[in-house]
Design a protein around this motif. Structure first.
Motif, PDB file in Angstrom:
ATOM      1  N   VAL A 122       0.842  -1.203   0.000  1.00  0.00           N
ATOM      2  CA  VAL A 122       0.000   0.000   0.000  1.00  0.00           C
ATOM      3  C   VAL A 122       0.876   1.252   0.000  1.00  0.00           C
ATOM      4  N   LEU A 132       1.010   4.375  -2.631  1.00  0.00           N
ATOM      5  CA  LEU A 132       0.835   5.784  -2.256  1.00  0.00           C
ATOM      6  C   LEU A 132       2.013   6.624  -2.732  1.00  0.00           C
ATOM      7  N   HIS A 168      -6.944  10.794  -2.880  1.00  0.00           N
ATOM      8  CA  HIS A 168      -6.497  11.177  -1.535  1.00  0.00           C
ATOM      9  C   HIS A 168      -7.687  11.309  -0.600  1.00  0.00           C
ATOM     10  N   SER A 174     -10.762  10.142  -0.763  1.00  0.00           N
ATOM     11  CA  SER A 174     -11.524   8.944  -0.381  1.00  0.00           C
ATOM     12  C   SER A 174     -10.684   8.042   0.511  1.00  0.00           C
ATOM     13  N   LEU A 175      -9.351   8.175   0.430  1.00  0.00           N
ATOM     14  CA  LEU A 175      -8.509   7.346   1.292  1.00  0.00           C
ATOM     15  C   LEU A 175      -8.386   7.934   2.690  1.00  0.00           C
ATOM     16  N   THR A 176      -8.204   9.253   2.785  1.00  0.00           N
ATOM     17  CA  THR A 176      -7.827   9.847   4.072  1.00  0.00           C
ATOM     18  C   THR A 176      -8.826  10.877   4.575  1.00  0.00           C
ATOM     19  N   THR A 201      -2.854  14.846   4.123  1.00  0.00           N
ATOM     20  CA  THR A 201      -3.394  13.490   4.176  1.00  0.00           C
ATOM     21  C   THR A 201      -3.178  12.798   5.516  1.00  0.00           C
ATOM     22  N   ALA A 231      -1.726  10.068   6.332  1.00  0.00           N
ATOM     23  CA  ALA A 231      -2.328   8.748   6.123  1.00  0.00           C
ATOM     24  C   ALA A 231      -1.616   7.640   6.883  1.00  0.00           C
ATOM     25  N   LEU A 237      -7.468   0.428   3.137  1.00  0.00           N
ATOM     26  CA  LEU A 237      -8.009   1.047   1.929  1.00  0.00           C
ATOM     27  C   LEU A 237      -9.528   0.939   1.926  1.00  0.00           C
ATOM     28  N   TRP A 278     -11.205   1.368  -3.667  1.00  0.00           N
ATOM     29  CA  TRP A 278     -10.123   2.347  -3.870  1.00  0.00           C
ATOM     30  C   TRP A 278      -9.064   1.815  -4.829  1.00  0.00           C
TER      31      TRP A 278
END
Lengths: 425, 203
Positions: free
Chosen positions: A132, A136, A176, A178-180, A186, A188, A198, A202
């Motif tokens: 992952v 990123l 970004h 929708s992930l964080t 972020t 993250a 995730l 995603w």
């Protein structure tokens, strides 16, 4: 090392009739007597608020006519004291500072920081987390290069690539978000894992981006790579030799444009980069045009890495299963007193780091992004040092620009791909 | 940290053999990174040898920084080196006692050190002798509160918030670069040597 010399079809040879440099022949055509005007040098000040400086950068230039005699960069306008602030925060709290340093590639900074701390603490993250983080970092390499591409194209008068690039950036912003939950800041990563796994769909959204983005890249290639104005503005401008570039501390695409194959993903691999199939583009001339080509090719290579990483994305936990590092789940905290106390202790006490130091660097979008962390056995760092790639790259601008025209200075500054948040820290 | 353990980096043993007492001690961190403590009076000698010797060739000076541990302990100046041909990393440290924060500059070896040493001077107050242009770089030129990354420097600065605001408002950024520092207003000194590169031969 897999090496790929960036190639282009347009010759640099004026005899082949392919020299687009605009001053050719103009001197002969206009034969006016030299007027007797004053010949003093002129001092002009660019910035700190000027769109062509790509941030809050001040360049004081001494000019002879339009020729740059001397450049003195003045930095520090955005100084935030991140390194000092870090000494007053626990290791996990620092993550929120890291994306504010380079807001053009926040996820690379999030990852690089926690990777350095994990190395200091001797933590091995899970297989899923490794893949992952590779996704990123490669996504944000494209993210950062696209901003550079758009703004640099504007500097040489091309507006369309800017719109194309920012349209693609907007899609990464959405990823970004929708992930964080945030588009730029972020934050993250966490020590030992990620803020969250995730979200559903995603990985497929990233795949969709990887499938369609190369089309846009190809369109931008068609607009710029053989564009006469772009060639005239970038070829043989801001040339630096490989030897000088190493001595001046250039890293990243700027160094590789001079022909030096130095990429930490190949030379000091982390997160199994040695098992990914990708090439490192290197240039030949070390000018603005080669820096352009190297970054364009790097985006294609990042897409290749993204495809491979998405293919191998394993299932399983994303955080290490170590109660000294990872927080208990929210459900456990709400149902179980011990978990609640455990959660409270981890948040208030922090995670202790051993009393020693560790330097860890990743290949950031702008060059070698190093994190030097020093612990003292407690939950806060004694010293958290960011090895800033843009800071070192910018320090060479005076050497690159002297003797060029003022308009070339703008192009040279753009081609270095700086971000002032990181330079001033 | 394990003192005296055998290092996988051949440069560590070579440094011990070549310089003897200039190498004060060596360490390997638990992450496997090599650290060499060098007598600060001989830093350029050791670093220059590491840079030029064919078997080592640490041609890339990655970083120059400093660490203040507080409590009266010496400030460490830290050089991160990387050898592009040999793919090896080495960390060289020089310990400076608080009453003698001076060390020789390495700008003559690596141009990289120019801004990095200015930053260490600015934030830690370490003087680099022989540096061509040792001025503050991140903080304003007329900053009077000291060196921010020292442990004895309070997080919010030494002056009150009101005093800091007053100083910020009366600051005159124009004076950071005086016209006298440039060749402005006199006869052109350089134009004959400087050729505009547009129209020059391809590199």
């Amino acid at each position: 090392m897999a090496r790929r010399t960036v190639e282009y079809t347009v010759s640099r040879n004026p005899e082949a009739g392919m020299d687009f440099r605009p001053t050719q022949g103009l001197d002969a055509a206009v034969d006016l007597p030299e007027p007797d005007i004053g010949s003093e040098h002129m001092l002009i000040n660019i910035g700190p608020q000027h769109p062509a400086t790509h941030g809050v950068l001040r360049l004081v230039c001494e000019l002879d006519g339009e020729t740059v005699v001397k450049v003195a960069p003045d930095i520090g306008y955005l100084h935030t004291g991140f390194e000092k602030l870090g000494e007053y925060r626990t290791w996990n709290q620092i993550v929120t500072l890291t994306d504010r340093i380079d807001y053009l590639a926040p996820l690379i900074y999030n990852c690089a920081y926690v990777m350095a701390v994990e190395k200091l603490m001797g933590i091995e993250v899970t297989e899923r987390c490794r893949v992952v983080r590779v996704i990123l970092m490669e996504l944000d390499r494209i993210f950062s290069h696209l901003l550079w591409l758009g703004t640099t194209a504007i500097d040489v008068g091309a507006f369309t690539p800017f719109l194309y690039a920012f349209q693609e950036r907007e899609r990464i912003y959405t990823l970004h978000e929708s992930l964080t939950g945030a588009r730029i800041t972020t934050s993250a990563t966490r020590i030992g894992g990620m803020m969250a796994d995730l979200p559903e769909g995603w990985a497929e959204a990233v795949r969709e981006f990887c499938n369609t983005f190369p089309n846009t890249l190809e369109e931008i290639h068609q607009l710029l790579t053989t564009n006469a104005i772009h060639l005239g503005r970038t070829q043989d401008v801001g040339v630096i030799s490989a030897e000088d570039a190493v001595n001046c501390g250039f890293t990243g695409p700027n160094l590789r444009a001079t022909g030096v194959e130095y990429d930490l993903r190949k030379d000091a691999p982390y997160y199994d980069y040695e098992t990914y199939d990708f090439e490192v583009p290197v240039g030949q001339h070390g000018d603005c045009y080669d820096r352009y080509l190297v970054r364009m090719e790097e985006m294609s290579q990042s897409v290749r890495i993204l495809h491979q990483a998405l293919d191998r994305l394993p299932d399983g936990p994303i955080d290490v299963e170590d109660p000294r590092i990872t927080l208990p789940t929210k459900t456990d905290c709400m149902n179980d007193m011990e978990s609640m106390i455990h959660h409270f202790k981890l948040i208030t006490d922090g995670i202790p780091a051993p009393a020693e130091d560790c330097y860890f660097a990743v290949e950031g979008s702008k060059g070698e992004l190093g994190m030097y962390v020093v612990g003292d056995g407690g939950p806060k760092p004694v010293r958290w040092r960011i090895r800033p790639p843009s800071f070192v790259n910018l320090s060479v601008i005076a050497k690159l620009a002297e003797g060029h025209m003022l308009s070339d200075l703008i192009m040279i500054n753009a081609s270095l791909d700086i971000v002032l948040g990181e330079i001033d820290r | 940290m394990s003192d005296g353990a055998t290092s996988s980096n051949p440069s560590v043993g070579a440094l011990n053999a070549r310089f003897g007492d200039a190498v004060q001690r060596t360490e390997i961190t638990s992450a496997g990174q090599d650290v060499v403590f060098v007598n600060p009076a001989r830093n350029t000698e050791v670093l220059g040898w590491l840079k030029d010797e064919a078997d080592h060739r640490y041609d890339l000076l990655v970083d120059v920084t400093a660490v203040d541990y507080g409590g009266g302990r010496p400030i460490e100046v830290v050089y991160q080196l990387w050898s592009i041909p040999h793919k090896r990393a080495l960390r060289v440290k020089c310990e400076l006692p608080l009453d003698a924060l001076r060390i020789e500059s390495v700008v003559s070896l690596w141009q990289t050190a120019d801004w990095l040493e200015r930053e260490v001077f600015d934030l830690f107050g370490v003087t680099f002798t022989g540096h061509p242009d040792l001025r503050r770089i991140l903080m304003p030129d007329d900053y009077e509160e000291g060196h921010p990354l020292r442990k004895d420097f309070p997080l919010r600065g030494r002056f009150s918030r009101a005093e800091q605001t007053r100083r910020a408002l009366t600051q005159d950024p124009a004076h950071y670069y005086k016209p006298e520092d440039f060749d402005v207003g006199g006869a052109p000194a350089v134009p004959d040597q400087v050729e505009p590169t547009t129209g020059s031969e391809p590199a």
